[in-house]
Design a protein around this motif. Structure first.
Motif, PDB file in Angstrom:
ATOM      1  N   UNK A 126       0.786  -1.199  -0.030  1.00 30.30           N
ATOM      2  CA  UNK A 126       0.132   0.011   0.056  1.00 30.30           C
ATOM      3  C   UNK A 126       0.812   1.273   0.094  1.00 30.30           C
ATOM      4  N   UNK A 127       1.824   1.394   0.899  1.00 35.25           N
ATOM      5  CA  UNK A 127       2.751   2.595   0.952  1.00 35.25           C
ATOM      6  C   UNK A 127       3.491   2.646  -0.271  1.00 35.25           C
ATOM      7  N   UNK A 128       4.026   1.644  -0.811  1.00 37.96           N
ATOM      8  CA  UNK A 128       4.718   1.474  -2.117  1.00 37.96           C
ATOM      9  C   UNK A 128       3.797   2.135  -3.157  1.00 37.96           C
ATOM     10  N   UNK A 129       2.530   1.847  -3.317  1.00 41.74           N
ATOM     11  CA  UNK A 129       1.755   2.292  -4.256  1.00 41.74           C
ATOM     12  C   UNK A 129       1.695   3.954  -4.223  1.00 41.74           C
ATOM     13  N   UNK A 130       1.387   4.350  -2.997  1.00 35.89           N
ATOM     14  CA  UNK A 130       1.351   5.882  -2.516  1.00 35.89           C
ATOM     15  C   UNK A 130       2.454   6.538  -3.153  1.00 35.89           C
ATOM     16  N   UNK A 131       3.836   6.086  -2.727  1.00 35.47           N
ATOM     17  CA  UNK A 131       4.896   6.674  -3.146  1.00 35.47           C
ATOM     18  C   UNK A 131       5.077   6.606  -4.474  1.00 35.47           C
ATOM     19  N   UNK A 132       4.528   5.670  -5.182  1.00 42.49           N
ATOM     20  CA  UNK A 132       4.548   5.610  -6.765  1.00 42.49           C
ATOM     21  C   UNK A 132       3.541   6.682  -7.320  1.00 42.49           C
ATOM     22  N   UNK A 133       2.616   6.907  -6.598  1.00 42.83           N
ATOM     23  CA  UNK A 133       1.934   7.925  -7.174  1.00 42.83           C
ATOM     24  C   UNK A 133       2.314   9.613  -7.104  1.00 42.83           C
ATOM     25  N   UNK A 134       2.927   9.759  -5.771  1.00 43.17           N
ATOM     26  CA  UNK A 134       3.401  10.713  -5.506  1.00 43.17           C
ATOM     27  C   UNK A 134       4.971  11.205  -6.659  1.00 43.17           C
ATOM     28  N   UNK A 135       5.519   9.928  -6.740  1.00 46.51           N
ATOM     29  CA  UNK A 135       6.678   9.983  -7.627  1.00 46.51           C
ATOM     30  C   UNK A 135       6.540  10.391  -8.948  1.00 46.51           C
ATOM     31  N   UNK A 136       4.978   9.620  -9.392  1.00 49.19           N
ATOM     32  CA  UNK A 136       4.721   9.846 -10.893  1.00 49.19           C
ATOM     33  C   UNK A 136       4.399  11.488 -11.088  1.00 49.19           C
ATOM     34  N   UNK A 137       3.687  12.047 -10.059  1.00 51.77           N
ATOM     35  CA  UNK A 137       3.212  13.435 -10.032  1.00 51.77           C
ATOM     36  C   UNK A 137       4.498  14.376 -10.279  1.00 51.77           C
ATOM     37  N   UNK A 138       5.537  13.995  -9.375  1.00 54.30           N
ATOM     38  CA  UNK A 138       6.688  14.750  -9.470  1.00 54.30           C
ATOM     39  C   UNK A 138       7.388  14.725 -10.798  1.00 54.30           C
ATOM     40  N   UNK A 139       7.470  13.478 -11.386  1.00 57.58           N
ATOM     41  CA  UNK A 139       8.153  13.163 -12.679  1.00 57.58           C
ATOM     42  C   UNK A 139       7.157  13.929 -13.952  1.00 57.58           C
ATOM     43  N   UNK A 140       6.063  14.142 -13.735  1.00 59.69           N
ATOM     44  CA  UNK A 140       4.969  14.858 -14.747  1.00 59.69           C
ATOM     45  C   UNK A 140       5.376  16.322 -14.640  1.00 59.69           C
ATOM     46  N   UNK A 141       5.600  16.795 -13.507  1.00 62.65           N
ATOM     47  CA  UNK A 141       5.721  18.207 -13.153  1.00 62.65           C
ATOM     48  C   UNK A 141       7.189  18.280 -14.207  1.00 62.65           C
ATOM     49  N   UNK A 142       8.040  17.805 -13.757  1.00 64.95           N
ATOM     50  CA  UNK A 142       9.508  17.832 -14.355  1.00 64.95           C
ATOM     51  C   UNK A 142       9.416  17.657 -15.980  1.00 64.95           C
ATOM     52  N   UNK A 143       8.764  16.543 -16.631  1.00 65.10           N
ATOM     53  CA  UNK A 143       8.219  16.604 -18.076  1.00 65.10           C
ATOM     54  C   UNK A 143       7.378  17.631 -18.556  1.00 65.10           C
ATOM     55  N   UNK A 144       6.738  18.346 -17.852  1.00 60.41           N
ATOM     56  CA  UNK A 144       5.790  19.533 -18.347  1.00 60.41           C
ATOM     57  C   UNK A 144       6.732  20.618 -18.816  1.00 60.41           C
ATOM     58  N   UNK A 145       8.002  20.813 -18.275  1.00 60.61           N
ATOM     59  CA  UNK A 145       8.654  22.224 -18.165  1.00 60.61           C
ATOM     60  C   UNK A 145       8.933  22.409 -19.831  1.00 60.61           C
ATOM     61  N   UNK A 146       9.419  21.450 -20.498  1.00 62.35           N
ATOM     62  CA  UNK A 146       9.469  21.698 -22.023  1.00 62.35           C
ATOM     63  C   UNK A 146       8.240  22.263 -22.610  1.00 62.35           C
ATOM     64  N   UNK A 147       7.290  21.430 -22.512  1.00 59.42           N
ATOM     65  CA  UNK A 147       6.093  21.750 -23.216  1.00 59.42           C
ATOM     66  C   UNK A 147       5.290  23.232 -22.620  1.00 59.42           C
ATOM     67  N   UNK A 148       5.654  23.583 -21.562  1.00 60.82           N
ATOM     68  CA  UNK A 148       5.246  24.629 -21.166  1.00 60.82           C
ATOM     69  C   UNK A 148       6.109  26.006 -21.660  1.00 60.82           C
ATOM     70  N   UNK A 149       7.411  25.664 -22.066  1.00 60.68           N
ATOM     71  CA  UNK A 149       8.236  26.673 -22.458  1.00 60.68           C
ATOM     72  C   UNK A 149       7.726  26.794 -23.930  1.00 60.68           C
ATOM     73  N   UNK A 150       7.347  25.959 -24.829  1.00 60.23           N
ATOM     74  CA  UNK A 150       7.191  25.845 -26.039  1.00 60.23           C
ATOM     75  C   UNK A 150       5.762  26.341 -26.233  1.00 60.23           C
ATOM     76  N   UNK A 151       4.755  26.274 -25.324  1.00 58.28           N
ATOM     77  CA  UNK A 151       3.554  26.906 -25.117  1.00 58.28           C
ATOM     78  C   UNK A 151       3.578  28.486 -25.296  1.00 58.28           C
ATOM     79  N   UNK A 152       4.523  29.058 -23.947  1.00 61.84           N
ATOM     80  CA  UNK A 152       4.849  30.342 -23.900  1.00 61.84           C
ATOM     81  C   UNK A 152       5.380  30.722 -25.170  1.00 61.84           C
ATOM     82  N   UNK A 153       6.108  30.195 -25.845  1.00 61.12           N
ATOM     83  CA  UNK A 153       6.950  30.713 -27.096  1.00 61.12           C
ATOM     84  C   UNK A 153       5.964  30.923 -28.257  1.00 61.12           C
TER      85      UNK A 153
END
Length: 682
Positions: A436-463
């Motif tokens: 159960x705890x490993x799954x909670x961590x997996x969700x939180x980790x996925x959220x962080x990785x998604x935030x990092x992965x969104x940086x390039x698309x955000x820059x492109x959208x701004x441009x």
């Protein structure tokens, strides 16, 4: 997720391609059913072949500077089948009009059967000679769209299901009871967790239970072809061929007997099966009571018999059969009509005896619209003959009717995260807090990785949006146009500040990290640290959409259109960049909310009663409720949950799409009625 959102359109386009045979070939649906499914099999097999081929080639040994040739064993180990060049779908599609396509398809099928003994006599062959060469060429091309060249198993599972159902609707098959939605099968597999031994499905249909059992073993780094033995029973010979094709395309084999399971037990597995999985036909009332009265698979006796000498309802025959097949440590999971869990009279007596064994483990309620051919809700039953002593006098009641995602206008399922969350509740019940705890961590980790992965698309959208704003700017603007441009420029500057701050925040949260094996307290703190970032991602989604709308307003207010072509080109680029940014941002909050869903309901990472969701119910309480096993009767009603992310515009779009679909169906139904009247000579 994006593939699933487009699946309805892909299904309809592929079906219209297949349905051209009815219009052009003169064949009835029951005549072209297997030829079409044979081509879908080839297309599915080719996708799996291409998916695993690079990995296999990378690991091939070399000798004397030469790389060993590919073998069918290489592909079997990867859950796929080896395809000779002439059996590969691209080869068949590329055949010129002068070629005999039927002969080529038959040759492809014969090559596969030569390599795989379990498929000999199974694949369709002779029927292709009945279809015109041009029609076969068009069918091959239309069954080979770009979307399918990179499609995953879920997509093909749905397409397979869709075709089976469409043919059932046309009378090519009997009732469409042979395919269980992947979400349901995955939940059954998740809860009984087949690892090693025999898997029995006495109503196996097209073999989906076997495939998902194998997938679970693969996810746990096992080899399903060695770990599991599959046994099936199915009354329809054509459906048996579909099951064998379905197994083969996943690199599996099974022993499937043609039998009516009510009266026959061809595998003689009573008391021997390690796992039983099934989705039997519901509420059958034509079973001859005398033929089954002394069946050893009915340890709790015969359920009710009507005046005609028929079993009043076959549900408890199936339930008893599933129970009797289990070994001393066996587990069962199966789909059942919601009526069965609270049925009265003789069925209630059987249910009482079943509960008194202590082997009823978990009951799960599923909302309607999970099946193509059934809109009614259902329930999943789980038995465990090796249930721990502390649970023998209890049953876990799980009401999952409020957990779902909407895939199409008519079909719901569980997202992978929803399915994992529901499964984790059973982990807590079984004392597996670490998972159960490993799954909670997996969700939180996925959220962080998604935030990092969104940086390039955000820059492109701004441009892209800033470039569009610059094109819109004009020295001659005044009045409404000037005000619109000023609002747009201000929004562009604010968006720049917001996404730069978001990126910095994401980097900080990522640097903090979440260690493997984090405890419950640490995970709560991590979720709290991540909450502002998740909220910021939601705000940025709104901001980028708002910015795009402001640019549209500035365009509408613009006087003259000297750079119309450039503006339209940049507008398209800005819209594509906006969509990419939104798609990248949404998972940040989504995964965080999945973690919160678990933490809010089980704050101590221990099982507890949650109104409207779950309750561990004692045998005494079940007895007090007429031995009912209906989860909703025990878990109560969940408090009203206000969705602060509710999207009114999206809801309106869904309503519009649904209305459009209903109108299309109405037109199609009216045309069908008119044709029927014409055929009747009216």
């Amino acid at each position: 997720m994006s593939q699933l959102q487009n699946i309805e359109a892909i299904e309809k386009r592929l079906w219209s391609a297949a349905d051209l045979l009815r219009a052009n070939s003169g064949l009835a649906s029951n005549e072209y059913f297997m030829p079409v499914m044979g081509l879908i099999f080839l297309r599915h097999a080719y996708s799996r072949y291409l998916a695993v081929k690079p990995q296999i080639e990378a690991g091939l040994p070399t000798r004397g500077g030469k790389v060993r040739a590919l073998t069918k064993e290489d592909f079997s180990q990867q859950g796929a089948i080896f395809l000779r060049p002439e059996a590969q779908f691209d080869y068949l599609v590329s055949l010129p009009d002068s070629a005999d396509r039927a002969a080529a398809i038959i040759n492809a099928m014969e090559g596969i059967e030569a390599d795989y003994a379990a498929l000999r006599g199974v694949l369709p062959k002779a029927d292709y000679q009945k279809i015109g060469n041009d029609d076969l060429g068009e069918l091959l091309r239309k069954l080979n769209p770009e979307e399918l060249k990179s499609a995953n198993g879920d997509i093909f599972g749905r397409i397979y299901e869709y075709f089976l159902t469409q043919f059932a609707d046309q009378g090519a098959h009997d009732g469409g009871e042979f395919f269980t939605p992947i979400s349901i099968v995955q939940m059954i597999a998740n809860l009984i967790e087949p690892e090693r031994g025999s898997v029995l499905d006495p109503a196996c249909g097209s073999g989906g239970m076997f495939v998902q059992s194998a997938n679970l073993v693969e996810r746990n780094h096992g080899d399903p072809s060695k770990a599991l033995t599959f046994w099936g029973m199915e009354k329809n010979a054509t459906t048996i061929k579909l099951a064998q094709m379905n197994l083969a395309v996943h690199g599996l084999q099974g022993n499937i007997a043609e039998a009516i399971s009510y009266y026959s037990d061809p595998h003689e597995l009573v008391g021997k099966a390690d796992y039983v999985m099934a989705n039997p036909p519901f509420n059958v009332d034509e079973v001859d009571a005398e033929k089954v009265r002394n069946d050893p698979r009915l340890p709790f006796g015969l359920p009710g018999v009507n005046k005609a000498g028929k079993v009043s309802n076959g549900n408890y025959l199936w339930i008893s059969y599933f129970y009797s097949y289990l070994s001393k440590r066996g587990r069962a999971g199966f789909v059942m009509s919601s009526q069965a869990s609270s049925a009265g009279r003789d069925e209630a007596k059987v249910r009482q005896k079943l509960v008194e064994t202590g082997d009823v483990d978990v009951m799960v309620a599923i909302r309607g619209n999970f099946f193509y051919t059934r809109t009614v809700p259902c329930e999943l039953w789980f038995f465990d003959k090796a249930k721990p002593a502390q649970h023998r006098d209890h049953v876990l009641m799980l009401d999952a009717r409020n957990v779902y995602r909407k895939v199409t206008r008519k079909i719901y399922d569980f997202s992978p995260e929803q399915l994992a969350n529901l499964t984790s509740i059973v982990w807590l019940y079984r004392g597996q807090q670490g998972r159960f705890l490993a799954l909670v961590r997996e969700h939180l980790y996925a959220s962080i990785q998604a935030a990092l992965a969104s940086q390039a698309p955000l820059r492109e959208a701004y441009g892209a949006l800033a470039a569009w704003a610059n094109l819109l700017r004009s020295q001659l603007q005044e009045g409404e146009a000037f005000a619109a441009q000023r609002a747009l420029d201000d929004a562009v500057e604010q968006f720049n500040r917001d996404f730069v701050a978001f990126n910095a925040q994401a980097n900080t949260v990522a640097a903090d990290g979440i260690p493997d094996g984090a405890g419950n307290t640490e995970l709560h703190k991590a979720a709290a640290r991540l909450a502002p970032l998740a909220d910021a991602s939601r705000d940025l989604v709104k901001a980028v959409d708002h910015l795009y709308k402001l640019a549209g307003h500035a365009l509408d207010a613009r006087q003259g259109d000297a750079n119309g072509r450039d503006l339209n080109r940049q507008r398209k680029a800005a819209d594509e960049a906006r969509k990419a940014a939104v798609d990248a941002l949404k998972p940040v909050r989504y995964f965080h909310r999945q973690a919160l869903w678990l933490q809010e309901r089980f704050p101590d990472a221990e099982l507890r009663d949650v109104p409207g969701l779950v309750k561990r119910v004692s045998r005494a309480e079940i007895e007090a409720n007429d031995w009912s096993l209906t989860p909703g009767r025990y878990v109560g009603v969940a408090p009203e949950d206000v969705d602060e992310d509710f999207d009114f515009e999206a809801a309106l779009r869904d309503i519009h799409v649904e209305l459009t679909g209903l109108n299309e169906e109405a037109v199609a139904l009216a045309a069908k009625i008119a044709r029927n009247f014409e055929e009747l000579g009216a």
